[in-house]
Design a protein around this motif. Sequence first.
Motif, mmCIF file in Angstrom:
data_model
loop_
_atom_site.group_PDB
_atom_site.id
_atom_site.type_symbol
_atom_site.label_atom_id
_atom_site.label_comp_id
_atom_site.label_asym_id
_atom_site.label_seq_id
_atom_site.Cartn_x
_atom_site.Cartn_y
_atom_site.Cartn_z
ATOM 1 N N UNK A 106 0.845 -1.183 0.000
ATOM 2 C CA UNK A 106 0.000 0.000 0.000
ATOM 3 C C UNK A 106 0.884 1.237 0.000
ATOM 4 N N UNK A 107 0.600 2.155 -0.899
ATOM 5 C CA UNK A 107 1.307 3.432 -0.937
ATOM 6 C C UNK A 107 0.293 4.497 -0.541
ATOM 7 N N UNK A 108 0.566 5.179 0.565
ATOM 8 C CA UNK A 108 -0.324 6.235 1.032
ATOM 9 C C UNK A 108 0.286 7.566 0.607
ATOM 10 N N UNK A 109 -0.390 8.218 -0.326
ATOM 11 C CA UNK A 109 0.052 9.523 -0.819
ATOM 12 C C UNK A 109 -0.463 10.580 0.158
ATOM 13 N N UNK A 110 0.416 11.079 1.002
ATOM 14 C CA UNK A 110 0.050 12.015 2.068
ATOM 15 C C UNK A 110 0.125 13.475 1.633
ATOM 16 N N UNK A 111 0.350 13.728 0.361
ATOM 17 C CA UNK A 111 0.588 15.097 -0.097
ATOM 18 C C UNK A 111 -0.617 16.017 0.103
ATOM 19 N N UNK A 112 -1.812 15.446 0.217
ATOM 20 C CA UNK A 112 -3.012 16.265 0.410
ATOM 21 C C UNK A 112 -3.576 16.129 1.823
ATOM 22 N N UNK A 113 -2.831 15.447 2.685
ATOM 23 C CA UNK A 113 -3.250 15.270 4.078
ATOM 24 C C UNK A 113 -2.824 16.499 4.878
ATOM 25 N N UNK A 114 -3.793 17.205 5.438
ATOM 26 C CA UNK A 114 -3.531 18.467 6.131
ATOM 27 C C UNK A 114 -3.302 18.303 7.624
ATOM 28 N N UNK A 115 -3.789 17.191 8.201
ATOM 29 C CA UNK A 115 -3.695 16.983 9.645
ATOM 30 C C UNK A 115 -3.799 15.497 9.929
#
Length: 122
Positions: free
Chosen positions: A56-65
């Motif tokens: 699983x690759x979690x793309x955190x680039x749009x995770x704000x918090x």
Amino acid sequence: MDRGTVGSAQSGRLLVEVREEGSSAVVTPAGELDHHTADVLREPLEDCLEKGYARLVVDCSRLEFCDSTGLNVLLGARLKAEAAGGGVHLAGMQPVVARVFEITGAEAVFTVHETLDAALAD
């Protein structure tokens, strides 16, 4: 490269998109990951594992918090993915989210990449 859309889920402050990227599932949470939105991420992660995606690759680039509940969702997915012979890779973390992983020491148990492309190339 295979870029099929697997699905998406949304709750007021968090949207999660899932797509196939070769043998990986790319999970992209956008917004705030906390006690109120944790299941919006947990369910797609578990669905990916049930469908046979151990990487699983979690793309955190749009995770704000991300709070401790969100962190626990990711840690739980990591344990299940590793039990299936894979793992969870985190990519593109914003500084505020990276700080949570740094403070808790969780960055040491995940494979962290600067970008999504780097995570997919690994």
